[in-house]
Design a protein around this motif. Sequence first.
Motif, PDB file in Angstrom:
ATOM      1  N   LEU A 182     -48.378  38.289  -3.608  1.00 13.60           N
ATOM      2  CA  LEU A 182     -48.397  36.925  -4.132  1.00 13.60           C
ATOM      3  C   LEU A 182     -46.991  36.478  -4.530  1.00 13.60           C
ATOM      4  CD1 LEU A 182     -51.625  37.127  -6.307  1.00 13.60           C
ATOM      5  CD2 LEU A 182     -51.298  35.644  -4.324  1.00 13.60           C
ATOM      6  N   HIS A 183     -46.243  37.380  -5.132  1.00 11.07           N
ATOM      7  CA  HIS A 183     -44.864  37.058  -5.515  1.00 11.07           C
ATOM      8  C   HIS A 183     -44.029  36.736  -4.281  1.00 11.07           C
ATOM      9  CE1 HIS A 183     -41.070  37.210  -7.710  1.00 11.07           C
ATOM     10  NE2 HIS A 183     -40.615  38.026  -6.794  1.00 11.07           N
ATOM     11  N   GLN A 184     -44.201  37.515  -3.233  1.00 12.14           N
ATOM     12  CA  GLN A 184     -43.437  37.278  -2.006  1.00 12.14           C
ATOM     13  C   GLN A 184     -43.782  35.926  -1.392  1.00 12.14           C
ATOM     14  OE1 GLN A 184     -43.796  40.585   0.708  1.00 12.14           O
ATOM     15  NE2 GLN A 184     -43.105  42.097  -0.813  1.00 12.14           N
ATOM     16  N   ARG A 185     -44.962  35.433  -1.682  1.00  5.69           N
ATOM     17  CA  ARG A 185     -45.372  34.120  -1.183  1.00  5.69           C
ATOM     18  C   ARG A 185     -45.095  33.009  -2.190  1.00  5.69           C
ATOM     19  NH1 ARG A 185     -50.358  34.451   3.013  1.00  5.69           N
ATOM     20  NH2 ARG A 185     -49.279  35.851   4.457  1.00  5.69           N
ATOM     21  N   GLY A 186     -44.434  33.348  -3.288  1.00  4.44           N
ATOM     22  CA  GLY A 186     -44.051  32.341  -4.271  1.00  4.44           C
ATOM     23  C   GLY A 186     -45.187  31.811  -5.101  1.00  4.44           C
ATOM     24  N   LEU A 187     -46.245  32.623  -5.287  1.00  4.84           N
ATOM     25  CA  LEU A 187     -47.449  32.138  -5.952  1.00  4.84           C
ATOM     26  C   LEU A 187     -47.584  32.588  -7.400  1.00  4.84           C
ATOM     27  CD1 LEU A 187     -49.871  32.602  -2.939  1.00  4.84           C
ATOM     28  CD2 LEU A 187     -49.038  30.434  -3.865  1.00  4.84           C
ATOM     29  N   CYS A 188     -47.005  33.709  -7.758  1.00  2.99           N
ATOM     30  CA  CYS A 188     -47.018  34.146  -9.156  1.00  2.99           C
ATOM     31  C   CYS A 188     -45.993  35.248  -9.346  1.00  2.99           C
ATOM     32  CB  CYS A 188     -48.405  34.616  -9.608  1.00  2.99           C
ATOM     33  SG  CYS A 188     -48.900  36.259  -9.062  1.00  2.99           S
ATOM     34  N   ARG A 189     -45.738  35.601 -10.585  1.00  3.12           N
ATOM     35  CA  ARG A 189     -44.846  36.700 -10.878  1.00  3.12           C
ATOM     36  C   ARG A 189     -45.501  38.016 -10.457  1.00  3.12           C
ATOM     37  NH1 ARG A 189     -40.763  35.719 -14.465  1.00  3.12           N
ATOM     38  NH2 ARG A 189     -40.882  37.857 -15.270  1.00  3.12           N
ATOM     39  N   ARG A 190     -44.677  39.027 -10.221  1.00  5.26           N
ATOM     40  CA  ARG A 190     -45.194  40.320  -9.783  1.00  5.26           C
ATOM     41  C   ARG A 190     -45.618  41.215 -10.953  1.00  5.26           C
ATOM     42  NH1 ARG A 190     -39.653  40.948  -7.952  1.00  5.26           N
ATOM     43  NH2 ARG A 190     -40.381  41.152  -5.805  1.00  5.26           N
ATOM     44  N   ASP A 191     -45.447  40.741 -12.187  1.00  4.33           N
ATOM     45  CA  ASP A 191     -45.673  41.575 -13.364  1.00  4.33           C
ATOM     46  C   ASP A 191     -47.107  42.097 -13.451  1.00  4.33           C
ATOM     47  OD1 ASP A 191     -43.447  39.922 -13.576  1.00  4.33           O
ATOM     48  OD2 ASP A 191     -43.528  39.834 -15.754  1.00  4.33           O
ATOM     49  N   THR A 251     -54.788  38.125 -12.695  1.00  5.79           N
ATOM     50  CA  THR A 251     -54.411  37.415 -13.909  1.00  5.79           C
ATOM     51  C   THR A 251     -52.888  37.335 -13.959  1.00  5.79           C
ATOM     52  OG1 THR A 251     -56.352  38.263 -15.079  1.00  5.79           O
ATOM     53  CG2 THR A 251     -54.552  37.376 -16.424  1.00  5.79           C
ATOM     54  N   PRO A 252     -52.305  36.151 -13.728  1.00  2.12           N
ATOM     55  CA  PRO A 252     -50.847  36.041 -13.734  1.00  2.12           C
ATOM     56  C   PRO A 252     -50.292  36.020 -15.151  1.00  2.12           C
ATOM     57  CG  PRO A 252     -51.828  33.894 -13.356  1.00  2.12           C
ATOM     58  CD  PRO A 252     -52.966  34.868 -13.418  1.00  2.12           C
ATOM     59  N   PHE A 253     -49.128  36.598 -15.318  1.00  2.00           N
ATOM     60  CA  PHE A 253     -48.468  36.622 -16.627  1.00  2.00           C
ATOM     61  C   PHE A 253     -47.185  35.803 -16.586  1.00  2.00           C
ATOM     62  CE2 PHE A 253     -50.637  40.880 -16.464  1.00  2.00           C
ATOM     63  CZ  PHE A 253     -51.676  40.530 -17.310  1.00  2.00           C
ATOM     64  N   ALA A 254     -46.931  35.116 -17.673  1.00  2.00           N
ATOM     65  CA  ALA A 254     -45.699  34.343 -17.814  1.00  2.00           C
ATOM     66  C   ALA A 254     -44.540  35.283 -18.121  1.00  2.00           C
ATOM     67  CB  ALA A 254     -45.859  33.309 -18.918  1.00  2.00           C
ATOM     68  N   GLU A 255     -43.340  34.710 -18.157  1.00  2.00           N
ATOM     69  CA  GLU A 255     -42.146  35.524 -18.396  1.00  2.00           C
ATOM     70  C   GLU A 255     -42.203  36.243 -19.736  1.00  2.00           C
ATOM     71  OE1 GLU A 255     -37.259  35.073 -18.179  1.00  2.00           O
ATOM     72  OE2 GLU A 255     -38.555  33.314 -17.965  1.00  2.00           O
ATOM     73  N   ASP A 256     -42.876  35.643 -20.722  1.00  4.84           N
ATOM     74  CA  ASP A 256     -42.966  36.269 -22.038  1.00  4.84           C
ATOM     75  C   ASP A 256     -44.117  37.273 -22.134  1.00  4.84           C
ATOM     76  OD1 ASP A 256     -45.233  34.679 -22.120  1.00  4.84           O
ATOM     77  OD2 ASP A 256     -44.608  33.515 -23.883  1.00  4.84           O
ATOM     78  N   GLY A 257     -44.819  37.497 -21.025  1.00  5.44           N
ATOM     79  CA  GLY A 257     -45.894  38.466 -20.995  1.00  5.44           C
ATOM     80  C   GLY A 257     -47.269  37.924 -21.290  1.00  5.44           C
ATOM     81  N   SER A 258     -47.370  36.675 -21.670  1.00  7.60           N
ATOM     82  CA  SER A 258     -48.668  36.073 -21.979  1.00  7.60           C
ATOM     83  C   SER A 258     -49.392  35.685 -20.693  1.00  7.60           C
ATOM     84  CB  SER A 258     -48.478  34.838 -22.853  1.00  7.60           C
ATOM     85  OG  SER A 258     -47.740  33.837 -22.153  1.00  7.60           O
ATOM     86  N   VAL A 259     -50.706  35.464 -20.804  1.00 11.46           N
ATOM     87  CA  VAL A 259     -51.476  34.982 -19.653  1.00 11.46           C
ATOM     88  C   VAL A 259     -51.009  33.581 -19.294  1.00 11.46           C
ATOM     89  CG1 VAL A 259     -53.771  34.277 -18.870  1.00 11.46           C
ATOM     90  CG2 VAL A 259     -53.490  36.400 -20.156  1.00 11.46           C
ATOM     91  N   ASP A 260     -50.692  33.385 -18.029  1.00  9.37           N
ATOM     92  CA  ASP A 260     -50.222  32.085 -17.541  1.00  9.37           C
ATOM     93  C   ASP A 260     -51.427  31.293 -17.038  1.00  9.37           C
ATOM     94  OD1 ASP A 260     -49.063  29.923 -16.254  1.00  9.37           O
ATOM     95  OD2 ASP A 260     -47.378  31.084 -15.461  1.00  9.37           O
ATOM     96  N   ALA A 261     -52.051  30.537 -17.933  1.00 10.18           N
ATOM     97  CA  ALA A 261     -53.285  29.827 -17.591  1.00 10.18           C
ATOM     98  C   ALA A 261     -53.059  28.777 -16.523  1.00 10.18           C
ATOM     99  CB  ALA A 261     -53.887  29.193 -18.846  1.00 10.18           C
ATOM    100  N   SER A 262     -51.916  28.102 -16.553  1.00  9.74           N
ATOM    101  CA  SER A 262     -51.629  27.082 -15.544  1.00  9.74           C
ATOM    102  C   SER A 262     -51.542  27.701 -14.151  1.00  9.74           C
ATOM    103  CB  SER A 262     -50.319  26.370 -15.890  1.00  9.74           C
ATOM    104  OG  SER A 262     -49.975  25.437 -14.872  1.00  9.74           O
ATOM    105  N   CYS A 263     -50.851  28.814 -14.052  1.00 11.27           N
ATOM    106  CA  CYS A 263     -50.748  29.509 -12.768  1.00 11.27           C
ATOM    107  C   CYS A 263     -52.120  30.024 -12.329  1.00 11.27           C
ATOM    108  CB  CYS A 263     -49.742  30.649 -12.873  1.00 11.27           C
ATOM    109  SG  CYS A 263     -49.479  31.549 -11.336  1.00 11.27           S
ATOM    110  N   TYR A 264     -52.902  30.520 -13.294  1.00 16.69           N
ATOM    111  CA  TYR A 264     -54.233  31.027 -12.981  1.00 16.69           C
ATOM    112  C   TYR A 264     -55.091  29.922 -12.369  1.00 16.69           C
ATOM    113  CZ  TYR A 264     -58.568  33.706 -13.573  1.00 16.69           C
ATOM    114  OH  TYR A 264     -59.749  34.378 -13.348  1.00 16.69           O
ATOM    115  N   THR A 265     -55.038  28.737 -12.938  1.00 14.43           N
ATOM    116  CA  THR A 265     -55.787  27.608 -12.385  1.00 14.43           C
ATOM    117  C   THR A 265     -55.374  27.337 -10.947  1.00 14.43           C
ATOM    118  OG1 THR A 265     -56.070  26.581 -14.554  1.00 14.43           O
ATOM    119  CG2 THR A 265     -56.258  25.148 -12.632  1.00 14.43           C
ATOM    120  N   LYS A 266     -54.092  27.369 -10.682  1.00 17.80           N
ATOM    121  CA  LYS A 266     -53.597  27.122  -9.323  1.00 17.80           C
ATOM    122  C   LYS A 266     -54.076  28.194  -8.353  1.00 17.80           C
ATOM    123  CE  LYS A 266     -49.438  24.696 -10.899  1.00 17.80           C
ATOM    124  NZ  LYS A 266     -47.947  24.756 -11.008  1.00 17.80           N
TER     125      LYS A 266
END
Length: 295
Positions: free
Chosen positions: A261-270, A16-31
């Motif tokens: 995933l972060h190292q591959r540029g796919l989502c934040r590491r949070d 489950t990827p998180f956005a910078e503000d800590g919320s669930v990043d639904a757009s990234c999740y879809t990707k």
Amino acid sequence: MSLVERLATAVVIPVTPFAEDGSVDASCYTKLVTRLLDGGVTAVTPNGNTGEFYTLTPRERQIVLETCTAAAAERAVVVAGVGLDVHTAEAEARAARDAGAHAIMIHQPVHPYVSPAGWVDYNVAVASAVPELGVLPYLKSRAISGGHIAELADRAPNVIGLKYSVDDPVLFAAVRADAGGDRLLWIAGLAEPYAPAYWQAGARGFTSGLANVAPRVALDLLAALRAGDGVEEAWLRVRRFEELRARGGAADNVAVVKEALHQRGLCRRDVRPPGHVLGPEAAAEVAAAIAGWPS
């Protein structure tokens, strides 16, 4: 193919990827989910442990569920994770049905006093809330015997298999036999490291978190297990990465996957507490472990 046949595979738990503000990043999740499907994955579990189920709010779990089913329901089997208290689990099982999931995975009950009879009752109650769906309990307790599992299957006919996550292949073989063997589908819930041993004892699928990083790596192990050839080579390919996830009592299980995933540029590491982002030394170990993996 029947649902059981479709689930005899690598069942991937998306992060489950998180956005910078800590919320669930639904757009990234879809990707991320779409990337899994494009990579050949045919079964996914939103709201699993690699998805940080226990750190999500009820609304966030619903977002994850709906985002995953929208992306995957027409292309893969969606096995929605549900759990917590029995009433929440029942309600979220019905929400999974309404969202278009094909099955549910019932998390191991979180309680300091889990009796085997109570484990059966808990899973029967949740399974009975959604008789239309296939049900896969997540079993982590050595106290649950094959007899308890057989009783569960008798009382809840839509229980079609188990995600078996006790780290003892010998015990697994005994439990499976006592529960009726091929009466149920057995999925090795400890992922790739245990998949070969559990396959020999009758499992016909395994869960995967590393597939988030490289779907082909997980699917190559599945193909080797099915063919009975090349298993050691495929297992050695995942060994170091999975050792990093298991280190320290699996403290960094999710953080290792998100770092990759972060190292591959796919989502934040949070990751959320009680998880913790990896430090520089551990991040370097992750980079070394995935060097040479396909994208």
